[in-house]
Design a protein around this motif. Structure first.
Motif, short mmCIF file in Angstrom:
data_model
loop_
_atom_site.label_atom_id
_atom_site.label_comp_id
_atom_site.label_asym_id
_atom_site.label_seq_id
_atom_site.Cartn_x
_atom_site.Cartn_y
_atom_site.Cartn_z
N ILE A 123 13.73 20.90 33.37
CA ILE A 123 15.13 20.94 34.10
C ILE A 123 16.15 20.81 32.85
CG2 ILE A 123 16.53 19.19 35.37
CD1 ILE A 123 13.94 18.79 37.10
N GLN A 124 15.94 19.86 31.96
CA GLN A 124 16.73 19.79 30.72
C GLN A 124 17.15 20.84 30.01
OE1 GLN A 124 14.95 16.51 28.63
NE2 GLN A 124 15.91 14.96 29.94
N ASP A 152 16.70 24.21 31.39
CA ASP A 152 17.26 24.87 32.55
C ASP A 152 17.57 26.51 32.03
OD1 ASP A 152 18.19 25.50 34.92
OD2 ASP A 152 20.56 24.91 34.37
N GLN A 212 13.86 29.25 36.59
CA GLN A 212 14.17 28.80 37.40
C GLN A 212 13.42 28.84 38.79
OE1 GLN A 212 18.36 29.52 38.15
NE2 GLN A 212 19.10 28.07 36.26
N ASN A 238 18.50 16.07 41.82
CA ASN A 238 19.51 16.64 41.54
C ASN A 238 19.76 18.16 40.92
OD1 ASN A 238 20.88 14.16 42.04
ND2 ASN A 238 20.38 12.97 39.91
N TYR A 239 18.57 18.28 40.18
CA TYR A 239 18.38 19.71 39.85
C TYR A 239 18.27 20.97 40.69
CZ TYR A 239 16.34 23.84 37.32
OH TYR A 239 16.02 25.03 37.01
N LYS A 273 21.99 21.13 42.05
CA LYS A 273 22.76 21.91 40.99
C LYS A 273 22.45 23.36 41.20
CE LYS A 273 23.22 22.78 36.31
NZ LYS A 273 22.71 22.48 34.82
N CYS A 303 15.77 26.37 47.17
CA CYS A 303 16.65 24.77 47.12
C CYS A 303 16.74 24.44 48.46
CB CYS A 303 17.74 25.22 46.31
SG CYS A 303 17.78 25.59 44.47
#
Length: 1550
Positions: free
Chosen positions: A376-377, A379, A384, A410-411, A414, A430
């Motif tokens: 996730i960091q 990204d 994805q 949160n990801y 986003k 999502c």
């Protein structure tokens, strides 16, 4: 051979071919001779044979026989391509009936040292799968081991691989079926495992399997199957070697499918043994690395191997995970930290497949979550989609429970953001993930600031979930959130958040709609049950759909944002009124305050929050709460202007319902500015106190401003108190009043006054504090230093006064004066821009200083404009206050002052509405003030001055046009286009010309008198501009000048001060123009100066000779003085003024510019000065009396003149100025000056001088002199009469010369206009008089006649005679006459010759003998050229009579000439004998009687016979008639040249 024949026949079919003994024999024979057959015949034969074998059951012997034949054929002929394939197919067909027969062919003896045919190997490889081939597996494998060692070529190796692949697959199949099938094979399982192991060894040792080719791929397939046949212990020993080999093949780019399949088969085979073994565990990293690479390959759905490669790799991972759970997970997680997206995607796929099949321990969850967070960091975009699928799987396994679960959510949020560029399937994933979250949690996520970009999808999901719950009867009452405030959002925060997101309804397309729909789905928001506060629900049921419709009806561009904002605030207010709960309201206000202080970074959103606060508090009826909340908002953060404005807006909204409470709170809050005991400002560090004081002051004044704007007039009852408090704030300030504090205070106060001044109701009140406040502002301006401009205090103070102007009472004139002087002193005296920039510490500071200076000047200008608007008539005095700076010695002060003047005049000119007349009572002084700077040494000042002058001119012009309109007069066209600032730039003359018509006589005089003061300015350009202004004004309006004596004395006085050369020259020009317009007042003043004059007076007289109009005017006055004084009886005493006149003339005529004026007055001036000369020499002039000194140049003494020498000098100068230097030379040669200096010889000198004039002056001038002296020939003044007669005696022949010269000039002019026939006939008449006059004894006459004849030939076109006449002299006149007569007769114009002869007859009776002689010569030379015998007898007789009339002329030479001419005429007539003559006459008579014509007709010379004229006077008249026209033309021409009376001559010689 019948079989072969049949094959060759085109009619053979499958039915015709019978597999019989005979046919087989034929077939054998056919193949034996196959070498002699064509390939096509063999091919066709084999095709038919394959079909018959497949369709018919063959006996074993026959089958054996055919097999032998085919194999022998293949061995012998070695067929290739299709033929080889067909042989293989025939063997397959045979093998299907009896596999053993074909398989046994492998170990024929001849194969022991050679490889069987490839076709046979291929056939065996396929047959080994057939039923009935099982008993041959062992023996065939044994033989193949032998062949493996022999195969070297690729084709051979592939053929062997076919057999080997069939063997290993068949063997595995039989082993998988159990022990029952074990009995079918001809080999035991143990022996089979040994052979499999040996095969693996042989493949590794004998074959080079390290490159990317078909053999390697086939070998990988075979080896993969061998793994299941080899004993596990032996296979485990080979793991290291196999791993290295596979890694080598990967480097060789072998197809991934074959490698993945081999790896999977290896791991699968090892797993069947129960454990992978030590070697496998040691190679785990390499194997997993290979698998990762295989998974990173792109999957092509259309490629079976590509799909299988991916699947096999995943299966391998699965088996490895089962064998080595923790180790594999660790290795997989290591790949997550890779930077290679493809590897990461592979890792995620592995996780997705693997994790679902392994125990979900807490340790595993923590490790997996750690890996997910890393991804996730990072990204990475390509990751994805796979990561979301993985997250979806994790949520299903309850992976959100740990604390790290919020990171995942949160990801996902986003990625679901509406402005995200993610693909649709990602956003769908999502959405699917987020729908797994509970509604309270989802709504909390919706309202989190960090999820703003995902608001639309999140709110849609929440709305959908809420509506779904509602449809199921589960109303989502959110008041239950209060039970868990740390987990979920409160209703007040939710309402605030959704209202704020509705502020920009079209943000991301659906912000407003999404907010309102969610709000609608969640009502009621304030209760646990819909019965309580049902009003809110009913309100929302009505209002929200209307608001949604409003958004549907508009777009972002068409929606009125202000109107929408008002609708939201109204909706909020109505909701709060419906809630009617002070406790709930208090919580809401606290939420808004919290959001204002901590959460709102968007300026527009924050501004709305302040309004939301105001509207919220306004709904409260609790005064204490209102006071408390107002105090709270006043204590909020206010560092930024937007925050302070927001507080002021909030207070203004509250004041609409609670005005008194709001004002009281502001007053209480303002105590911190003045109360030392209670102020929190003093608690701050000292360096922050001024800043905080200014911010608080700003909040208070902004609040007052907003309240004034919103109060609808109620605030005006409190304004006196407010303004009083405003002054007290500064005067009682508790902190040090530094520069920044002053600025803060001025800014705040200015905004307050601006708002107050903009209210129409404000003009209905008087503000006693206004005068005090303006005075206070002036104090601030005076306190500013004059040597620097480090702050904008003076600028802001002026801005304040400007904006305060409209409020009553208005500023008085005295106060205006003080105000202007204060501001001018403070701004205009500042150092120059360059000096200010030098003091700056950096370029940025220098630029800031320059900008501030310009802004300060702009503020000064606006203040001036304000004062002008209030009292337009005061503009003149406003500009006069700039006088001291316009004349400053400092360039920067002059430039700024002129900038102000130009701008304020430009501002006034732009009104274009002069209902109130602006009177410029001192226009002359004002124009002088501005115009003199049009030539300032500083170019920009020149430019600004031209702008100022032009703007002043526009004002005057517009006022004039306005007056003309009022009077009903036509507007003057083109006036505004004549002048411009460019015209006035550096052009004082144009300025004076433009303003001349607007000056009164007094203004005009004042302009000159004040401009005179500038003549002595230290700057050369300024002094020159003053002189030019005077000069230009005197040129335009010099006649309207008053106080002439004062002006003359002033100019003379300043000329004596030795002005700058250019200024002195221009001043002289001004004096010249003044004298030209006021001659009778200026000249006498200068003449009365004591003789001899000084340099200044002499220079003035000399200047009078530089301008034609002035020169003529002054000369006429001076001549008049001489004529008037000398016309009276002479006095024995020396008169002063005539002598002064001669001194003046000495200077005037010494220059070169007076020539035209002198020529115009030449005769009169000459006679006047000659008469004065005689008068002077008769006076008793004292010895060594000096009346005039002439400068002889540098290094020489001046030359003194007494009255006589001065008069003589004037005579000389008159001739020189009239361009008759020859007269002076002649007079010098004949000592005329000495004679003229003596009374005794004066007239002799006059006679000699007249001779010089006659010889050197033009005839026209001489005639002018004659005309003049003719009028005084009988003058009563003795000296004048004698003088005239002396002149006249010297000019007898002048008349003739002048007339002839005039005729030549006239002919020259006529030639240019190409005369017609009638004019030409008249011009012909000039030839004879001119031609005869050539014989005059006066050379000047001859010269004049030659010139006239030259022009005559040009007009008539007789160019052949032009040179003859042009060089005529008295000595060659006969030759000229002869050439002319010759040419005349040569024209063959007999009538023209007759007219000339007839014209010459008139001169035969002339009293002048030379004319009579010339006429005889002309007649004689003409008839000499004529053929006289062809001339009519009457004409001949006329000639003879005319010539004969002079036989008795008193001049003997003429008598002799007549006799000769008559004799020549007789000879020309060809006199013969009388008989001959009579015969000729008789012949003529016969012709007449008989009617016959003579051979030649006689020509007539004369049309009519001229009558004799006996009267001499008539003859003279005829002579002069032809001269009158030319002389009159001469007079007209001279009139144009010197503007005097033309000379008309009649019978002058009577």
């Amino acid at each position: 051979m019948s079989f072969v024949v049949m094959v060759g026949s085109s009619e053979i079919t499958d039915r015709n071919l019978d597999v019989s003994e005979k046919n087989i024999k034929d077939f054998m024979e056919a193949l034996q001779v196959a070498g002699q057959l064509s390939a096509d015949n063999v091919l066709q034969t084999l095709k038919l044979l394959k079909v018959k074998i497949l369709n018919n059951k063959m006996a074993t012997p026959r089958c054996q026989k055919v097999t032998d034949i085919i194999v022998d054929y293949m061995k012998t002929m070695k067929p290739e391509g299709e033929l080889e394939e067909l042989c293989t197919e025939v063997l397959l067909a045979l093998g299907f009936q009896s596999p053993g027969i074909v398989i046994f062919k492998l170990w024929d003896r001849w194969h022991l040292n050679n490889l069987p045919p490839n076709g046979l190997l291929v056939a065996v490889g396929r047959l080994i799968f057939c039923q009935g081939a099982d008993p041959y597996i062992g023996v065939t494998w044994e033989y193949i081991l032998h062949l493996l060692r022999m195969a070297q070529k690729e084709d051979d190796m592939l053929a062997v691989c076919h057999v080997l692949k069939g063997l290993v697959i068949s063997a595995r199949k039989h082993l998988d079926l159990g022990t029952k099938n074990d009995e079918i094979m001809d080999i035991t399982q143990e022996a089979l495992s040994i052979k499999a192991y040996l095969t693996l060894r042989v493949l590794f040792n004998r074959w080079s399997l390290r490159s990317n080719n078909k053999v390697t791929e086939e070998a990988l397939v075979i080896i993969g199957h061998l793994f299941f046949l080899i004993p596990p212990s032996k296979l485990k020993n080979q793991v290291n070697r196999l791993t290295r080999w596979l890694m080598t093949l990967m480097s060789a780019k072998v197809a991934p499918f074959y490698i993945s399949q081999c790896i999977f088969q290896l791991i699968d085979a090892l797993a069947l043994s129960g454990c992978g073994g030590i070697n496998l565990e040691s190679q785990l990293g390499n194997i997993i690395g290979m698998l990762f690479k295989q998974l990173s390959e792109t999957v092509e759905d259309s490629n079976h191997h590509s799909v299988q490669n991916h699947s096999l790799a995943l299966k391998a991972f699965y088996i490895l995970t089962k064998l080595y759970n923790d180790r594999v997970v660790t290795l997989i997680r290591e790949n997550v930290e890779s930077k290679d997206p493809a590897k990461i995607v592979s890792t995620i796929q592995i996780f997705t497949d693997v994790l679902q099949k392994v125990p979900q321990t807490e340790q595993l969850k923590n490790e997996v979550m750690h890996s997910v967070i890393i991804m996730i960091q990072e990204d990475l975009k390509p990751v994805q989609r796979a990561l979301l699928n993985f997250i979806e799987m994790l949520i299903q396994h309850d992976y959100l429970a740990p604390p790290q679960g919020s990171i995942i959510i949160n990801y996902v949020i986003k990625l679901s953001e509406s402005d995200c560029s993610n693909e649709e399937d990602i956003q769908l994933t999502c959405s699917k993930i987020l729908q797994m979250v509970t509604l309270p949690k989802l709504i909390t996520l919706v309202c989190q600031p960090r999820n703003t970009l995902a608001f639309v999808p999140l709110s849609k999901m929440a709305t959908k979930m809420a509506l779904r719950a509602r449809s199921l009867g589960q109303v989502p009452y959110l008041s239950s959130f209060h039970l868990r405030p740390t987990q979920f959002i409160s209703p007040q925060k939710l309402l605030t958040h959704l209202v704020m997101f509705s502020l920009k309804p079209y943000r991301e397309g659906e912000f407003g709609v999404s907010s309102l729909r969610l709000l609608y789905a969640l009502h009621p928001i304030t209760s646990l049950h819909p019965v309580i506060n049902s009003n809110v629900g009913q309100l929302w049921m009505t209002e929200i759909p209307q608001m949604l419709q409003m958004l549907d009806d508009h777009t972002e561009k068409s929606l009125n944002q202000e109107e929408w904002e008002g609708r939201l605030l109204q909706f909020s207010s109505q909701s709060l009124l419906a809630i009617d709960d002070d406790s709930w309201l208090e919580q809401l206000i606290k939420v808004v305050l919290e959001r204002i202080n901590y959460f709102s970074d968007d300026d527009e959103e924050k501004a709305f929050l302040y309004k939301f606060f105001g509207f919220t508090l306004r709904t409260s009826r609790n005064i204490k709460m209102v006071q408390m909340m107002l105090s709270a908002i006043l204590q909020t953060v206010h560092e930024e202007l937007q925050e302070r404005e927001g507080i002021a807006v909030a207070l203004s909204i509250v004041s609409m319902k609670h005005l008194k409470v709001t004002l009281d709170q502001l007053q209480a809050y303002s105590a911190i500015l003045t109360d030392k005991n209670s102020s929190s400002i003093l608690k701050l560090m000292k360096e922050h106190q001024q800043r905080e004081w200014g911010l608080v002051c700003n909040i208070i004044y902004l609040s007052y401003s907003k309240i004034i704007s919103e109060s609808k007039g109620a605030i005006f009852m409190h304004l006196d108190d407010i303004l009083a408090i405003v002054l007290q704030h500064y005067r009682n300030c508790i902190v040090e009043k530094d520069k920044n504090l002053k600025l803060e205070y001025l800014d705040a106060l200015t905004k307050l006054i601006n708002i107050l001044s903009s209210q129409p109701m404000a003009f209905q009140f008087k503000f006693p504090q206004k005068i005090e406040i303006v005075t206070f502002m002036m104090e601030l301006i005076r306190e500013e230093p004059l040597n620097s401009i480090s702050s904008s205090i003076r600028q802001r103070a002026m801005n304040f006064i400007t904006n305060f102007r409209k409020l009553h009472p208005l500023t008085e004139v005295e106060e205006r004066t003080e105000l202007l002087q204060t501001c001018f002193q403070s701004v205009l005296c500042l150092p120059s821009t360059e000096d200010l920039q030098k003091e700056a510490s950096s370029s940025q500071e220098a630029q800031a200083t320059e900008d501030l200076l310009m802004e300060t000047l702009q503020s000064l200008l606006r203040l001036m404009e304000t004062l002008i608007v209030e009292m337009p008539s005061q503009i003149q005095y406003c500009l006069e206050h700039l006088n001291i700076w316009l004349n400053s010695q400092n360039d920067n002060e002059r430039e700024r002052a002129m900038w102000c003047a130009a701008r304020i005049l430009g501002f006034t000119a732009k009104w274009n509405n002069f209902g109130v007349e602006i009177k410029f009572s001192r226009l002359g002084c004002l124009v002088r003030l501005l115009a003199m700077r049009c030539q300032d040494p500083v170019d920009n000042i020149c430019f600004l001055s031209s702008q100022a002058v032009y703007n002043l001119y526009r004002i005057l012009l517009l006022q004039k046009q306005m007056q003309r309109k009022k009077q009903g007069l036509w507007e003057e066209e083109g006036k505004s286009e004549v002048y411009s600032a460019n015209v006035f730039y550096n052009n004082t003359f144009e300025i004076a010309k433009a303003f001349a018509e607007y000056f009164t006589e007094m203004q005009l005089t004042h302009l000159v008198l004040t401009a005179m003061e500038g003549l002595t300015d230290s700057k050369a350009t300024v002094s020159l501009a003053a002189a030019q202004l005077m000069s230009a004004v005197m040129k335009e309006r010099g006649r309207d000048m008053i106080k002439i004596e004062e002006i003359v004395e002033g100019i003379v006085g300043r000329l004596n001060l030795q002005l700058e050369p250019n200024t002195q020259e221009e001043t002289m020009r001004a004096m010249c123009l003044l004298a030209g317009n006021n001659t009778h007042r200026v000249v006498p003043m200068l003449l009365n100066k004591t003789l001899p004059w000084d340099r200044t007076n002499l220079a003035l007289w000399k200047a009078f000779g530089t301008r034609r109009e002035t020169t003529i005017s002054v000369l006429q006055l001076l001549i008049g003085i001489l004529e008037k004084l000398h016309s009276r009886e002479e006095s024995r005493e020396m008169a002063f003024q005539p002598v002064a006149v001669t001194c003046a003339l000495c200077e005037m005529l010494s220059g070169s510019l007076c020539q035209e004026a002198v020529q115009e007055l030449y005769p009169r001036l000459l006679l006047a000065i000659l008469h004065h000369l005689y008068w002077v020499i008769e006076q008793n002039v004292p010895q060594k009396m000096v009346v005039y000194n002439r400068e002889e140049g540098p290094g020489h003494k001046s030359k003194p003149f007494d009255p006589t020498s001065c008069a003589l000098e004037v005579v000389k100068l008159v001739f020189m100025a009239a361009a008759y230097e020859g007269v002076v030379v002649y007079a010098n040669q004949h000592h005329c000056w000495d004679l003229l200096s003596s009374p005794k010889f004066y007239y002799i000198g006059i006679m000699d001088l007249t001779s010089g004039i006659v010889k050197n002056c033009e005839p026209a001038i001489l005639h002018r002199i004659l005309n003049l002296i003719r009028n005084i020939l009988y003058s009563s003044n003795y000296h004048r009469r004698i003088l005239a007669r002396t002149f006249y005696a010297q000019e007898r022949d002048l008349v003739k010369i002048s007339a002839t010269s005039a005729l030549g000039h006239m002919l020259h002019r006529v030639h240019k206009f190409k005369p017609g026939a009638i004019t030409r006939r008249e011009i012909y008449s000039f030839l004879v008089p001119l031609l005869l006059s050539i014989q005059d004894n006066n050379t000047e006459v001859v010269k004049a006649c030659g010139g006239a004849l030259t022009e005559w030939t040009k007009v008539i076109g007789w160019s052949s005679l032009t040179q003859t006449f042009q060089h005529t002299t008295l000595s060659d006149h006969i030759q000229v006459l002869e050439e002319t007569c010759k040419y005349l007769v040569g024209t063959k114009k007999i009538q023209l010759v007759g007219e000339f002869l007839s014209q010459s007859f008139d001169f035969l009776t002339s009293p002048q003998s030379f004319l009579r002689e010339a006429a005889i010569n002309f007649i004689g030379l003409t008839i000499k050229r004529l053929t006289m015998k062809r001339i009519h007898e009457d004409d001949v007789e006329l000639l003879q009579n005319a010539i004969g009339s002079l036989r008795n002329d008193p001049v003997e030479s003429i008598q002799s000439l007549v006799t000769t001419t008559l004799k020549n005429l007789d000879e020309y007539l060809n006199p013969e004998s009388i008989s001959a003559t009579r015969m000729s006459q008789l012949s003529n008579n016969i012709f007449k009687v008989t009617g016959m014509k003579t051979s030649e007709r006689k020509k007539r010379l004369f049309k009519t016979v001229k009558q004799e004229r006996d009267d001499d006077d008539n003859q003279k008249k005829n002579i002069w008639n032809w001269l009158r026209g030319p002389l009159n033309s001469l007079g007209n021409w001279h009139n144009r040249r010197v503007k005097t009376t033309p000379l008309i001559i009649g019978n002058s010689d009577k």
